[in-house]
Design a protein around this motif. Structure first.
Motif, mmCIF file in Angstrom:
data_model
loop_
_atom_site.group_PDB
_atom_site.id
_atom_site.type_symbol
_atom_site.label_atom_id
_atom_site.label_comp_id
_atom_site.label_asym_id
_atom_site.label_seq_id
_atom_site.Cartn_x
_atom_site.Cartn_y
_atom_site.Cartn_z
ATOM 1 N N ALA A 164 -16.796 -10.676 -2.942
ATOM 2 C CA ALA A 164 -16.636 -9.430 -3.464
ATOM 3 C C ALA A 164 -15.440 -8.629 -3.310
ATOM 4 N N GLY A 165 -14.393 -9.604 -2.656
ATOM 5 C CA GLY A 165 -13.059 -8.728 -2.530
ATOM 6 C C GLY A 165 -12.002 -9.558 -3.366
ATOM 7 N N VAL A 166 -11.028 -8.946 -3.652
ATOM 8 C CA VAL A 166 -9.595 -9.561 -4.384
ATOM 9 C C VAL A 166 -8.354 -9.294 -3.728
ATOM 10 N N LEU A 167 -7.458 -9.846 -3.386
ATOM 11 C CA LEU A 167 -6.293 -9.601 -2.684
ATOM 12 C C LEU A 167 -5.354 -10.062 -3.827
ATOM 13 N N THR A 168 -4.477 -9.245 -4.339
ATOM 14 C CA THR A 168 -3.323 -9.377 -5.102
ATOM 15 C C THR A 168 -2.197 -9.574 -4.236
ATOM 16 N N LEU A 169 -1.351 -10.505 -4.599
ATOM 17 C CA LEU A 169 -0.231 -10.558 -3.941
ATOM 18 C C LEU A 169 1.176 -10.172 -4.742
ATOM 19 N N ASP A 170 2.388 -10.019 -4.379
ATOM 20 C CA ASP A 170 3.308 -9.368 -5.127
ATOM 21 C C ASP A 170 3.725 -10.369 -6.159
ATOM 22 N N ASN A 171 3.515 -11.743 -5.942
ATOM 23 C CA ASN A 171 3.808 -12.845 -7.047
ATOM 24 C C ASN A 171 2.712 -12.869 -8.128
ATOM 25 N N GLY A 172 1.691 -12.105 -8.108
ATOM 26 C CA GLY A 172 0.777 -12.140 -9.109
ATOM 27 C C GLY A 172 -0.440 -13.008 -8.531
ATOM 28 N N ASP A 173 -0.568 -13.794 -7.706
ATOM 29 C CA ASP A 173 -1.404 -14.563 -7.313
ATOM 30 C C ASP A 173 -2.677 -13.602 -6.815
ATOM 31 N N ARG A 174 -3.973 -14.019 -7.118
ATOM 32 C CA ARG A 174 -5.116 -13.214 -6.993
ATOM 33 C C ARG A 174 -6.091 -14.149 -5.919
ATOM 34 N N ILE A 175 -6.305 -13.568 -4.657
ATOM 35 C CA ILE A 175 -7.143 -14.408 -3.739
ATOM 36 C C ILE A 175 -8.564 -13.832 -3.673
ATOM 37 N N TYR A 176 -9.447 -14.453 -3.930
ATOM 38 C CA TYR A 176 -10.821 -13.911 -3.762
ATOM 39 C C TYR A 176 -11.375 -14.226 -2.357
ATOM 40 N N ASP A 234 -8.764 -5.134 -2.963
ATOM 41 C CA ASP A 234 -9.778 -4.466 -3.567
ATOM 42 C C ASP A 234 -10.854 -4.995 -2.605
ATOM 43 N N THR A 235 -11.924 -4.169 -2.265
ATOM 44 C CA THR A 235 -13.151 -4.649 -1.413
ATOM 45 C C THR A 235 -14.341 -3.686 -1.666
ATOM 46 N N ASP A 236 -15.632 -4.219 -1.669
ATOM 47 C CA ASP A 236 -16.721 -3.077 -1.762
ATOM 48 C C ASP A 236 -17.201 -2.839 -0.373
ATOM 49 N N GLN A 237 -16.797 -3.429 0.739
ATOM 50 C CA GLN A 237 -17.189 -3.194 2.166
ATOM 51 C C GLN A 237 -16.627 -1.587 2.398
ATOM 52 N N ASP A 238 -17.575 -1.095 3.355
ATOM 53 C CA ASP A 238 -17.359 0.146 4.170
ATOM 54 C C ASP A 238 -16.420 -0.378 5.225
ATOM 55 N N LEU A 239 -15.302 0.423 5.310
ATOM 56 C CA LEU A 239 -14.185 0.155 6.422
ATOM 57 C C LEU A 239 -14.406 1.343 7.770
ATOM 58 N N GLY A 282 -9.162 2.802 -4.074
ATOM 59 C CA GLY A 282 -8.504 2.319 -4.879
ATOM 60 C C GLY A 282 -7.027 1.954 -4.018
ATOM 61 N N HIS A 283 -6.302 1.020 -4.252
ATOM 62 C CA HIS A 283 -4.752 0.604 -3.818
ATOM 63 C C HIS A 283 -4.007 0.618 -4.662
ATOM 64 N N ARG A 284 -2.999 1.572 -4.388
ATOM 65 C CA ARG A 284 -2.075 1.674 -5.902
ATOM 66 C C ARG A 284 -0.843 2.350 -5.013
ATOM 67 N N ARG A 285 0.441 1.715 -5.498
ATOM 68 C CA ARG A 285 1.876 2.324 -4.849
ATOM 69 C C ARG A 285 1.582 2.431 -3.427
ATOM 70 N N GLU A 286 1.234 1.364 -3.054
ATOM 71 C CA GLU A 286 1.184 1.101 -1.259
ATOM 72 C C GLU A 286 0.414 2.502 -0.786
ATOM 73 N N GLN A 287 -0.380 2.993 -1.393
ATOM 74 C CA GLN A 287 -1.373 4.032 -0.698
ATOM 75 C C GLN A 287 -2.794 3.590 -0.983
ATOM 76 N N TRP A 288 -3.708 3.793 -0.208
ATOM 77 C CA TRP A 288 -5.097 3.746 0.040
ATOM 78 C C TRP A 288 -5.924 4.992 -0.324
ATOM 79 N N GLU A 289 -6.591 4.945 -1.215
ATOM 80 C CA GLU A 289 -7.628 6.341 -1.200
ATOM 81 C C GLU A 289 -8.739 5.805 -0.949
ATOM 82 N N LEU A 290 -9.132 6.721 0.011
ATOM 83 C CA LEU A 290 -10.509 6.599 0.868
ATOM 84 C C LEU A 290 -11.393 7.607 0.766
ATOM 85 N N TYR A 291 -12.514 7.356 0.669
ATOM 86 C CA TYR A 291 -13.580 8.309 0.695
ATOM 87 C C TYR A 291 -14.853 8.114 1.973
#
Length: 336
Positions: free
Chosen positions: A18-30, A62-67, A80-89
């Motif tokens: 359910a989660g995806v980690l994107t690195l600065d070189n473009g690699d996507r790790i599920y 990106d993750t759909d888990q509650d943190l 969301g995770h944008r510009r080195e910021q987390w948007e949390l609810y």
């Protein structure tokens, strides 16, 4: 029917993670998030197992888990995770932003409620025993416990020292302390500290300390930790020989400042530095400071050697006592 089969095939082709980690070189790790620390992200990948990745290399997460975010009891959703910021609810309010590099700890909420208690500690002992032409017996025993339950940290320390030789007949020291920390925000914690001690070399029959304060946690990981705190303490001292302590207050309030630091090197040794300063609010000349600087080196699994330098400075000691006490201890112990 062909359209339905094509849609079903697309569903099957979607990654089960359910989660995806994107690195600065473009690699996507599920995979799934395991833990966010001060400097790293621990990620359970689909193909490579558990990975430990530097935060600086993470472009987005990106993750759909509650943190569980340090300082908040309720679960939070990452929008969301944008510009080195987390948007949390979180359950208790509207959305808010956090700087991703500054996040000290975040983990899946289900892990937090599933394993709420962690216990670490160490116990060490050292001594010098000589008989014959020289008579000497020194013994030092020290026990440290760190119990954590969510945002509450319980720190317990017990110390026993005994010294005797041809000139001195069995001087003993007992000390027991308990510190409680409540992390109510990402970096901030409220602190309560208590201590009881008896030290015959300083003419102290029983000294008790109770204090409250506020602290700031710069970082706290398995590798390193740094925190500072300040507050007020109430001290009560009973003396063995009262005639030697007529000029000392047996009960007074003091301002307190403390710093705690530790760092573990990659090859195993760990250094630590703890300092506490107490300044009487009644008398500017009545102050004391305690410093402990040490190194713990692993010998084998769970066994360690510890070398520590203790330094105590009391500006208003009992009569016939020195202002400064120093001691070097070397011992072996067990840690978990």
């Amino acid at each position: 029917m062909p359209v339905f089969l094509l849609f079903l095939a697309q569903l099957v082709a979607l990654p089960a993670w359910a989660g995806v980690l994107t690195l600065d070189n473009g690699d996507r790790i599920y995979g799934e998030l395991v833990l966010v620390e001060q400097d790293h992200v621990v990620w359970q990948s689909e193909n490579f197992g558990e990975l430990r990745i530097e935060k600086a290399k993470v472009l987005s997460l990106d993750t759909d888990q509650d943190l569980k975010i340090a300082g908040r009891e309720e679960p939070c959703a990452l929008a969301g995770h944008r510009r080195e910021q987390w948007e949390l609810y979180c359950d208790s309010g509207s959305g808010w932003l956090m700087d991703f590099p500054a996040i000290n700890r975040a983990e899946p909420y289900i892990n937090y409620i599933g394993k709420p208690y962690t216990l670490h500690g160490n116990a060490s002992a050292g001594g010098v025993f000589e008989h014959g032409n020289r008579e000497r017996e020194d013994l030092d025993v020290n026990i440290n416990l760190d119990l954590r339950h969510g945002d509450f940290h319980h720190l317990v320390n017990a110390l026993y020292q005994s010294q005797s030789n041809q000139e001195v007949d069995s001087l003993e020291k007992y000390q027991l302390s308990y510190d409680l920390r409540w992390i109510f925000a990402e970096k901030w914690f409220a602190a309560a500290n208590t201590e009881a001690e008896k030290e015959e070399a300083r003419n102290l029959d029983l000294g008790t300390t109770v204090g409250l304060g506020l602290g700031y946690l710069f970082f706290d990981t398995e590798k390193a930790a740094l925190s500072i705190q300040g507050g007020v303490s109430s001290l009560h001292e009973q003396f063995i020989a009262t005639e030697l302590s007529e000029a000392q207050d047996d009960r007074y309030a003091a301002a307190r400042a403390a710093i705690n630091y530790r760092y573990k090197f990659a090859l195993g040794p760990e250094i630590y530095y703890d300092q506490e300063i107490l300044q009487s609010v009644n008398s500017g000349e009545d102050y004391q400071t305690n410093v402990k600087l040490g190194v713990r080196t692993p010998l084998m699994e769970n066994l360690m050697m510890e070398i520590a330098q203790h330094w105590l400075y009391d500006n208003t000691p009992s009569l016939e006592s020195e202002k400064e006490d120093t001691k070097l201890t070397i011992g072996v112990g067990y840690q978990w």
